[in-house]
Design an enzyme around this catalytic site. Structure first.
Site, mmCIF file in Angstrom:
data_model
loop_
_atom_site.group_PDB
_atom_site.id
_atom_site.type_symbol
_atom_site.label_atom_id
_atom_site.label_comp_id
_atom_site.label_asym_id
_atom_site.label_seq_id
_atom_site.Cartn_x
_atom_site.Cartn_y
_atom_site.Cartn_z
ATOM 1 N N HIS A 47 46.082 -68.919 -33.943
ATOM 2 C CA HIS A 47 44.878 -68.286 -33.691
ATOM 3 C C HIS A 47 44.484 -68.349 -32.239
ATOM 4 C CE1 HIS A 47 44.354 -68.829 -38.145
ATOM 5 N NE2 HIS A 47 43.077 -68.242 -38.038
ATOM 6 N N ARG A 100 31.711 -50.048 -20.452
ATOM 7 C CA ARG A 100 31.508 -50.876 -21.500
ATOM 8 C C ARG A 100 32.763 -51.605 -21.970
ATOM 9 N NH1 ARG A 100 28.136 -48.602 -26.501
ATOM 10 N NH2 ARG A 100 29.993 -47.488 -26.778
ATOM 11 N N GLU A 130 19.963 -53.171 -36.248
ATOM 12 C CA GLU A 130 20.499 -51.795 -35.860
ATOM 13 C C GLU A 130 21.376 -51.079 -37.155
ATOM 14 O OE1 GLU A 130 23.713 -52.181 -32.803
ATOM 15 O OE2 GLU A 130 24.689 -53.742 -33.703
ATOM 16 N N TYR A 142 37.307 -51.594 -28.481
ATOM 17 C CA TYR A 142 37.508 -50.116 -28.517
ATOM 18 C C TYR A 142 36.279 -49.485 -28.003
ATOM 19 C CZ TYR A 142 34.313 -49.632 -32.686
ATOM 20 O OH TYR A 142 33.015 -49.589 -33.212
#
Length: 284
Positions: free
Chosen positions: A100, A50, A177, A31
């Site tokens: 999966h 990105r 971060e 996203y």
């Protein structure tokens, strides 16, 4: 509100997303959040680059070109009459019975997006905020802006329960971060921040700030520092698309510097504001 899903613009009450979407089952997707200032997308090229880079890292093909998605974002701004806010866009691997491994044969990825009005956090940018330190329990591919955000959700909630809007994450005492931000400390006029690696997201606003430091001749050291060293910084701030350059006045209840927004932080805020399409609402 008008949304975009899988090639079409539609109203919220007409949205249909399959229960077999792999974003729902596995968080299998990526996203971006892109800021809108005065009807214009800010650093849009960097965000979409990105997005495609994150998709490539999880071996997922986005069924639209970069320009097509830019056009989608611009249309959402227009039809929803967004002046200052942001675009949220995500891409999941698609709808397939739950297994999966990747769908075989492959299915088309699903793109969804919407736009919301949101003003700049002017008061917090002026007064600063407190943050809480939290163990970084996330996976080891934080460089991918993926939908797998449970570690960040838990960290953000722990900070919120402590009365803080953000968490400062650390691995064995080394600051990485924030739960949804990049962290910066300033000591003796030098800006410190964790280097780009798999342990942090290479933030777009982070890039803007590092470029501003270069323009302003503020020395930068991209080097990991410890939580103990963070307490000793003269100034501290974090960055993100929605937070911009946010001063941190306290960590775990311990004041940073004089407990107020620092001089260099204010200088970077002013330089950042100067890059934003004008006119702007609010002043810092």
């Amino acid at each position: 509100m008008i949304y975009f899903i899988d090639g079409h613009f539609t109203r919220r009450d007409e949205l249909r997303i399959s229960i077999d979407d792999r974003g729902y089952y596995f968080g299998d997707g990526v996203y971006e959040v892109i800021k809108v200032y005065n009807d214009e997308l800010f650093t849009l090229k960097e965000h979409f680059q990105r997005l495609f880079a994150s998709a490539a890292k999880i071996k997922m093909t986005i069924p639209f070109s970069e320009q097509q998605l830019i056009d989608v974002a611009k249309e959402l701004i227009k039809v929803n009459k967004i002046s200052n806010g942001h675009i949220y866009m995500q891409v999941t691997r698609g709808s397939s019975p739950r297994t999966h491994h990747f769908p075989d044969p492959a299915v088309s990825a699903v793109v969804t997006a919407y736009a919301v009005e949101a003003e700049r956090p002017v008061e917090d940018m002026e007064n600063g905020v407190a943050v809480k330190s939290v163990d970084d329990i996330r996976w080891l591919r934080c460089d991918i802006k993926s939908l797998n955000l449970l570690g960040s959700v838990l960290a953000k909630q722990e900070a919120r329960e402590a009365g803080c809007p953000e968490a400062i994450l650390h691995r064995d005492g080394v600051v990485t971060e924030g739960s949804s931000t990049n962290m910066f400390g300033i000591k003796d006029g030098v800006v410190y921040t964790h280097p780009v690696s798999n342990l942090i997201l290479e933030g777009i606003t982070r890039h803007v700030v590092l470029d501003l430091c270069k323009d302003l001749e503020i020395p930068v050291v991209e080097e990991a520092f410890t939580l103990d060293e963070a307490f000793e910084m003269d100034e501290f701030f974090y960055t993100s698309t929605t937070a911009e350059v946010m001063p941190v006045t306290a960590i775990d209840g311990i004041a940073i510097g004089n407990g107020k927004r620092g001089r260099l932080t204010k200088k970077l805020q002013d330089a950042f504001s100067a890059k934003i399409p004008s006119p702007l609402k609010g002043s810092i």
